[in-house]
Design a protein around this motif. Structure first.
Motif, PDB file in Angstrom:
ATOM      1  N   TYR A 209       0.860  -1.175   0.000  1.00 51.05           N
ATOM      2  CA  TYR A 209       0.000   0.000   0.000  1.00 51.05           C
ATOM      3  C   TYR A 209       0.907   1.240   0.000  1.00 51.05           C
ATOM      4  CZ  TYR A 209      -4.069  -2.884   1.309  1.00 51.05           C
ATOM      5  OH  TYR A 209      -5.080  -3.805   1.332  1.00 51.05           O
ATOM      6  N   LEU A 210       0.286   2.425   0.001  1.00 51.09           N
ATOM      7  CA  LEU A 210       1.096   3.639   0.068  1.00 51.09           C
ATOM      8  C   LEU A 210       1.921   3.671   1.345  1.00 51.09           C
ATOM      9  CD1 LEU A 210      -0.921   6.687  -1.322  1.00 51.09           C
ATOM     10  CD2 LEU A 210       1.107   5.590  -2.274  1.00 51.09           C
ATOM     11  N   GLU A 211       1.367   3.142   2.455  1.00 51.92           N
ATOM     12  CA  GLU A 211       2.115   3.099   3.710  1.00 51.92           C
ATOM     13  C   GLU A 211       3.390   2.275   3.565  1.00 51.92           C
ATOM     14  OE1 GLU A 211      -1.027   2.588   3.336  1.00 51.92           O
ATOM     15  OE2 GLU A 211      -2.237   3.447   4.939  1.00 51.92           O
ATOM     16  N   ASP A 212       3.358   1.280   2.666  1.00 52.38           N
ATOM     17  CA  ASP A 212       4.525   0.429   2.467  1.00 52.38           C
ATOM     18  C   ASP A 212       5.478   1.012   1.427  1.00 52.38           C
ATOM     19  OD1 ASP A 212       3.479  -1.809   4.162  1.00 52.38           O
ATOM     20  OD2 ASP A 212       1.921  -1.772   2.641  1.00 52.38           O
ATOM     21  N   VAL A 213       4.956   1.877   0.555  1.00 55.65           N
ATOM     22  CA  VAL A 213       5.820   2.585  -0.377  1.00 55.65           C
ATOM     23  C   VAL A 213       6.736   3.532   0.390  1.00 55.65           C
ATOM     24  CG1 VAL A 213       5.857   4.307  -2.231  1.00 55.65           C
ATOM     25  CG2 VAL A 213       4.235   2.413  -2.319  1.00 55.65           C
ATOM     26  N   GLN A 214       6.147   4.209   1.379  1.00 57.88           N
ATOM     27  CA  GLN A 214       6.905   5.155   2.197  1.00 57.88           C
ATOM     28  C   GLN A 214       6.724   4.791   3.659  1.00 57.88           C
ATOM     29  OE1 GLN A 214       7.182   9.570   1.349  1.00 57.88           O
ATOM     30  NE2 GLN A 214       5.834   9.605   3.104  1.00 57.88           N
ATOM     31  N   PRO A 215       7.459   3.790   4.168  1.00 62.30           N
ATOM     32  CA  PRO A 215       7.288   3.370   5.565  1.00 62.30           C
ATOM     33  C   PRO A 215       7.699   4.458   6.532  1.00 62.30           C
ATOM     34  CG  PRO A 215       9.216   2.334   4.596  1.00 62.30           C
ATOM     35  CD  PRO A 215       8.504   3.037   3.479  1.00 62.30           C
ATOM     36  N   ASP A 216       7.249   4.298   7.778  1.00 68.17           N
ATOM     37  CA  ASP A 216       7.477   5.310   8.801  1.00 68.17           C
ATOM     38  C   ASP A 216       8.963   5.497   9.105  1.00 68.17           C
ATOM     39  OD1 ASP A 216       7.015   7.174  10.693  1.00 68.17           O
ATOM     40  OD2 ASP A 216       6.114   5.858  12.167  1.00 68.17           O
ATOM     41  N   GLU A 217       9.733   4.424   9.092  1.00 72.01           N
ATOM     42  CA  GLU A 217      11.179   4.474   9.342  1.00 72.01           C
ATOM     43  C   GLU A 217      11.489   5.275  10.601  1.00 72.01           C
ATOM     44  OE1 GLU A 217      13.353   5.771   5.952  1.00 72.01           O
ATOM     45  OE2 GLU A 217      12.444   4.343   4.620  1.00 72.01           O
ATOM     46  N   GLY A 218      10.964   4.805  11.719  1.00 68.65           N
ATOM     47  CA  GLY A 218      11.096   5.557  12.957  1.00 68.65           C
ATOM     48  C   GLY A 218      12.453   5.493  13.612  1.00 68.65           C
ATOM     49  N   GLY A 219      13.454   4.939  12.974  1.00 71.06           N
ATOM     50  CA  GLY A 219      14.784   4.889  13.547  1.00 71.06           C
ATOM     51  C   GLY A 219      14.860   4.036  14.797  1.00 71.06           C
ATOM     52  N   SER A 220      14.130   2.909  14.805  1.00 73.10           N
ATOM     53  CA  SER A 220      14.057   2.095  16.003  1.00 73.10           C
ATOM     54  C   SER A 220      15.427   1.569  16.404  1.00 73.10           C
ATOM     55  CB  SER A 220      13.106   0.919  15.776  1.00 73.10           C
ATOM     56  OG  SER A 220      13.073   0.077  16.901  1.00 73.10           O
ATOM     57  N   LEU A 221      15.707   1.638  17.710  1.00 76.17           N
ATOM     58  CA  LEU A 221      16.929   1.051  18.261  1.00 76.17           C
ATOM     59  C   LEU A 221      16.650  -0.319  18.858  1.00 76.17           C
ATOM     60  CD1 LEU A 221      18.378   4.238  19.983  1.00 76.17           C
ATOM     61  CD2 LEU A 221      19.261   3.095  17.956  1.00 76.17           C
ATOM     62  N   SER A 222      15.480  -0.846  18.577  1.00 75.26           N
ATOM     63  CA  SER A 222      15.089  -2.149  19.108  1.00 75.26           C
ATOM     64  C   SER A 222      14.651  -3.036  17.964  1.00 75.26           C
ATOM     65  CB  SER A 222      13.944  -1.978  20.116  1.00 75.26           C
ATOM     66  OG  SER A 222      13.384  -3.226  20.449  1.00 75.26           O
ATOM     67  N   ASP A 223      14.891  -4.336  18.084  1.00 73.54           N
ATOM     68  CA  ASP A 223      14.398  -5.269  17.082  1.00 73.54           C
ATOM     69  C   ASP A 223      13.015  -5.783  17.431  1.00 73.54           C
ATOM     70  OD1 ASP A 223      15.038  -6.783  19.273  1.00 73.54           O
ATOM     71  OD2 ASP A 223      16.185  -8.305  18.190  1.00 73.54           O
ATOM     72  N   GLY A 378      12.959   4.784  -8.317  1.00 70.46           N
ATOM     73  CA  GLY A 378      12.722   5.191  -6.940  1.00 70.46           C
ATOM     74  C   GLY A 378      11.323   4.927  -6.448  1.00 70.46           C
ATOM     75  N   LEU A 379      10.767   5.896  -5.698  1.00 69.07           N
ATOM     76  CA  LEU A 379       9.446   5.724  -5.111  1.00 69.07           C
ATOM     77  C   LEU A 379       8.364   5.632  -6.175  1.00 69.07           C
ATOM     78  CD1 LEU A 379       9.548   8.123  -2.021  1.00 69.07           C
ATOM     79  CD2 LEU A 379       9.941   5.672  -2.104  1.00 69.07           C
ATOM     80  N   ALA A 380       8.549   6.328  -7.300  1.00 65.37           N
ATOM     81  CA  ALA A 380       7.569   6.236  -8.380  1.00 65.37           C
ATOM     82  C   ALA A 380       7.464   4.803  -8.890  1.00 65.37           C
ATOM     83  CB  ALA A 380       7.954   7.178  -9.524  1.00 65.37           C
ATOM     84  N   ARG A 381       8.566   4.101  -8.920  1.00 68.49           N
ATOM     85  CA  ARG A 381       8.543   2.705  -9.364  1.00 68.49           C
ATOM     86  C   ARG A 381       7.794   1.817  -8.372  1.00 68.49           C
ATOM     87  NH1 ARG A 381      11.375  -0.106 -13.083  1.00 68.49           N
ATOM     88  NH2 ARG A 381      11.691  -2.336 -12.763  1.00 68.49           N
ATOM     89  N   GLU A 382       7.900   2.170  -7.079  1.00 67.98           N
ATOM     90  CA  GLU A 382       7.228   1.373  -6.056  1.00 67.98           C
ATOM     91  C   GLU A 382       5.711   1.447  -6.177  1.00 67.98           C
ATOM     92  OE1 GLU A 382       8.821  -0.517  -3.448  1.00 67.98           O
ATOM     93  OE2 GLU A 382      10.388  -0.263  -4.942  1.00 67.98           O
ATOM     94  N   THR A 383       5.191   2.481  -6.825  1.00 70.86           N
ATOM     95  CA  THR A 383       3.742   2.625  -6.966  1.00 70.86           C
ATOM     96  C   THR A 383       3.205   2.010  -8.254  1.00 70.86           C
ATOM     97  OG1 THR A 383       3.899   4.788  -8.053  1.00 70.86           O
ATOM     98  CG2 THR A 383       3.834   4.774  -5.646  1.00 70.86           C
ATOM     99  N   GLU A 384       4.060   1.387  -9.055  1.00 66.58           N
ATOM    100  CA  GLU A 384       3.642   0.821 -10.333  1.00 66.58           C
ATOM    101  C   GLU A 384       3.017  -0.558 -10.137  1.00 66.58           C
ATOM    102  OE1 GLU A 384       3.530   1.854 -13.449  1.00 66.58           O
ATOM    103  OE2 GLU A 384       4.349   3.848 -13.023  1.00 66.58           O
ATOM    104  N   PHE A 385       1.790  -0.721 -10.607  1.00 61.14           N
ATOM    105  CA  PHE A 385       1.149  -2.031 -10.567  1.00 61.14           C
ATOM    106  C   PHE A 385       1.716  -2.962 -11.634  1.00 61.14           C
ATOM    107  CE2 PHE A 385      -1.908   0.102  -7.959  1.00 61.14           C
ATOM    108  CZ  PHE A 385      -2.515  -0.890  -7.206  1.00 61.14           C
ATOM    109  N   ASP A 386       2.149  -2.395 -12.755  1.00 60.25           N
ATOM    110  CA  ASP A 386       2.623  -3.220 -13.861  1.00 60.25           C
ATOM    111  C   ASP A 386       3.984  -2.719 -14.327  1.00 60.25           C
ATOM    112  OD1 ASP A 386       2.871  -4.944 -15.995  1.00 60.25           O
ATOM    113  OD2 ASP A 386       1.576  -3.769 -17.328  1.00 60.25           O
TER     114      ASP A 386
END
Length: 814
Positions: A209-223, A378-386
């Motif tokens: 989804y769009l959320e997965d195209v641009q994930p939050d990337e919160g800089g987690s220091l935990s696994d 880049g990100l434009a490619r991530e939104t391509e269905f085909d």
């Protein structure tokens, strides 16, 4: 007949030139095609994935949200599935509503004993809870596997980023558990293990989804925490959702008028249909405007790439074609002697050029189609269905016309008489610097004379452009690296952040832990609202900070941070969109409560950094004091996260570990805004563009040196007969090459620094950040030295032919 004869005699050179020209045109056409698709990627993705347009939530008649003082109470009275199903029936009766579905957000544990906490990972799960409804809030791109069966109670999908972090694949079975609602904040901090009975679910799809195209990337220091999402259907929610804590339910709404009818729908809901207190939010937690901005940058990069490829075609292919036609023009003297006019000879040149252009067009057409699966980037490619082969008739036709025009013009301007070799002039000085060069020696004098001409000017110009691009790239990359390495530059005074709080008691417990930690020198609680506030009618996110330790203030580039409950600091982008300045007044509104209208005075320009979602841009939104949020949204809201500044005198790793012990599940590093992170995806683009220009410069320099030495081979033979050694003849080529490069360097250094500064300022001002630039010292030193070294190598290679041929042999040929 003449054209056909010329093609047969020079078939190899013609085929080579046609292939090179066709490949260059392929790159141009494919770049334009990819740029066009990048520019339309977001609208196409949203149109193809669209199922719903808005999320609506409501409290039933008799329950006023302003009277709710805890999130748990709000979920019990308003946000639970039973009440939301009642509210859904109200929404279904509103004008313009085409379809609705119940949606729920839960917090789940994916059990995995190999994780450091020995129980597993924590993730958000989004699900559509209405039988027969489509999956979640839209049709995603299927990366692998399939969509969940809506009726299945044991199937889940993972976002691509979640699958990567959890190391799960299609076909894997994972054990899932959850927590009780009252312990959710402590669970996110990592203090409480999963509490509900575990059950098994099978991964049937990896989706985007769009959320997965641009994930939050919160800089987690935990696994422990997964930034991606888990997705489930109605069958799964019916089987498992009721005992798992989360952030409430809402009604997904599809409108007959599409996204453009959302404002009218929001206005209808704000009137409280059926006595319900309502609010609306957007579909998905993603900054579409930030996505558009970075895709625009990617599109512009492709257009720049295409323009450079055009320059390469004109510079290299055009010069090579001219050289070939000039060589063939030696035969025109005989044709002129038998009666052919200059006009007819010029038409022969044009026809000869077109015999190369036509096969080049065939290569270009095939190449554009063959390269189409590689774009966009880049990100434009991530939104391509085909991602497949495409044929854009307009782009192909324009590219082929451009190829034909280039060769036709080359044929028109090509000489129609053989050109005599250039002779060294005697008598008057050839240039102003000749008297100086005479003092240096004959090699320098001859080399400088060789370095003059049309080819030389082209080589100097292209070399200057290449070095300018390289130095500008160095400035941009160095400035970006400095920006992300110094958090204060992107609006963060803190080192790490902890917590995702919804209740006062866990928040107070977290504050007490931090006050007892000697490594913590400052801490503030941040709360935000990204959906409901407007300024003069324009939607904008709002953040507010409460100081617990120390007295740090939000970052501003002009003016100051707000201190009173009638003051606001706006991000630069929002300020410009509202056409406001410091000292002006704006009206704060709330889309969920039309009675809320506060008059605020702009006291500063803020660098907005939201540590809760990190999805807002640096220039988007506003900073207010916490009292403003309490006055407009009710007293139940608490700061969702605490940002922490660590003592710089202590060991950084040890200080972070001291905080991690108390917040093992929610600790995360300071993170730049989404716009800044997106710029990181383009970090290599300036280098790629400068590398392409460098290839153009290299080809042009080789062509210029070969042409210059070829034109002066008789002069060099005469000088050799007069005593010039092989080393001196070789040095002539080196001097000529260095003369071109040194001139290009003198032009490029100031232009590169200015261009890099201007471009970086334009980029940062576009996203609302301070426009501080950094000189790329490594590039500033390496690029000119590298250019000089390459020039010497090229000159030595190009001089081999003139050095190996004996002077007597050369003069006999002449």
């Amino acid at each position: 007949m003449l054209v056909t004869s010329a093609w047969r005699r020079h078939r190899r050179a013609s085929v080579f030139l046609a292939v090179v020209a066709g490949l260059a045109a392929s790159v141009v056409g494919a770049s334009f095609q990819a740029a066009d698709r990048a520019g339309t990627s977001i609208p196409r993705f949203m149109a193809q994935s669209r199922i719903y347009d808005q999320i609506a939530q409501g409290c039933p008649p008799g329950v006023n949200p302003d009277d709710i003082h805890s999130t748990a109470a709000g979920l019990r009275l308003c946000g639970n599935p039973t009440v939301t199903q009642r509210f859904r029936r109200v929404v279904n009766r509103l004008d313009g509503v085409e379809r609705t579905s119940l949606g729920t957000t839960l917090v789940v544990a994916l059990l995995d004993p190999s994780v450091s906490n020995h129980w597993g990972r924590l993730s958000l799960l989004e699900g559509a809870g209405t039988p027969g409804s489509p999956p979640v809030h839209g049709y995603p791109i299927i990366v692998d596997g399939r969509l969940v069966d809506p009726a299945a109670g044991d199937e889940i999908m993972l976002g691509a980023d979640a699958a990567r972090q959890a190391r799960l694949h299609v076909g894997d079975t994972v054990r899932v558990a959850g927590w009780h609602q009252r312990d959710l904040d402590a669970a996110i901090d990592g203090s409480v293990k999963p509490q509900t009975p575990p059950f098994s679910s099978k991964v049937v799809g990896i989706v985007r989804y769009l959320e997965d195209v641009q994930p939050d990337e919160g800089g987690s220091l935990s696994d422990v925490v997964i930034s991606g999402r888990v997705y489930a259907g109605p069958g799964w929610l019916a089987a498992h959702a009721w005992g798992i804590a989360g952030y409430g339910s809402g009604v997904f709404v599809r409108l007959r008028g599409g996204p453009q009818s959302v404002p009218a729908f929001d206005r209808t809901l704000s009137k409280g249909p059926g006595g319900w207190f309502t609010q609306t939010t957007t579909i998905g937690d993603v900054s579409v405007s930030s996505l558009r901005r970075v895709i625009d940058l990617e599109r512009n990069a492709l257009l720049i790439f295409a323009v450079i490829a055009i320059a390469a075609s004109i510079g290299f292919v055009g010069l090579t074609a001219l050289r070939e036609l000039r060589r063939e023009a030696a035969e025109f003297a005989r044709l002129s002697a038998i009666g052919m006019t200059r006009r007819e000879l010029r038409l022969v040149n044009v026809g000869r050029s077109l015999t190369i252009a036509l096969p080049a067009c065939a290569v270009a057409a095939v190449g554009i189609v063959a390269l189409s699966p590689f774009g966009p980037l880049g990100l434009a490619r991530e939104t391509e269905f085909d991602i497949g082969v495409r044929f854009d008739a307009t782009v192909v036709a324009l590219t082929l016309l451009a190829v034909i025009a280039l060769f036709a013009v080359t044929g028109l301007i090509a000489p129609i008489e053989g050109e005599a070799p250039r002779r060294l002039r005697a008598g008057q000085p050839a240039s102003r610097i000749e008297p100086v060069l005479r003092g240096v020696g004959p090699v320098a004098l001859v080399g400088a004379s060789v370095a003059r001409g049309r080819s030389s000017r082209a080589a100097i110009g292209v070399t200057a452009v290449a070095l300018t691009a390289g130095l500008a790239a160095g400035v941009m990359v160095a400035s970006y690296d400095r920006l992300v390495s110094e958090p204060a530059r992107f609006g963060a005074w803190w080192t790490i952040a902890v917590g995702q709080y919804s209740e006062r008691a866990p928040l107070d417990a977290g504050i007490a832990k931090l006050r007892g930690n000697p490594a913590v020198v400052a801490a503030s609680g941040y709360q935000d609202d990204v959906d409901t506030f407007t300024f003069d009618g324009r939607a904008a996110p709002v953040v507010a900070a409460t100081n617990y330790i120390g007295h740090e203030q939000p970052m501003t580039t002009d003016g100051r941070a707000p201190a009173g409950d009638r003051e606001v600091a706006l991000g630069r982008t929002t300020l410009q969109a509202l056409h406001k300045h410091i000292g002006d007044a704006v009206t704060l509104g709330n889309t969920s409560n039309p009675h809320v209208r506060l008059r605020l005075r702009v006291v500063g320009i803020a660098v907005v950094n939201d540590p809760i979602t990190s999805q807002s841009g640096a220039g988007e939104g506003a900073v207010v004091v916490p009292r403003v949020l309490a006055e407009t949204t009710g007293p139940s809201n608490v700061p969702q996260s605490i940002v922490i500044k660590l003592d710089p005198r202590r060991d950084r790793a040890a200080a972070i570990e001291s905080v991690r012990r108390d917040f093992p599940g929610s600790i995360r590093e300071v993170t730049p805004q989404v716009d800044v992170r997106n710029l990181g995806h383009l970090r290599a683009v300036p280098w790629l563009i400068s590398a392409l220009i460098a290839i153009l410069a290299l080809a042009t320099l080789v062509h210029a040196l070969v042409t210059m030495l070829g034109r002066n081979r008789t002069n060099l033979a005469v000088l050799a007969a007069l005593g010039f050694t092989r080393g001196q003849r070789r040095a002539v080529g080196v001097v000529a090459s260095l003369a071109l490069i040194v001139t290009g360097i003198a032009i490029a250094v100031p232009l590169g620094l200015i261009a890099g500064n201007r471009i970086w300022r334009g980029v940062t001002q576009h996203i609302g950040l301070p426009a501080d630039t950094t000189v790329g010292w490594t590039t500033l030193v390496v690029a000119p030295l590298g250019a000089l070294a390459v020039a010497v190598l090229i000159a030595l290679a190009a001089s081999r032919g003139t050095v190996r041929m004996a002077p007597s042999e050369q003069l006999r040929v002449e």
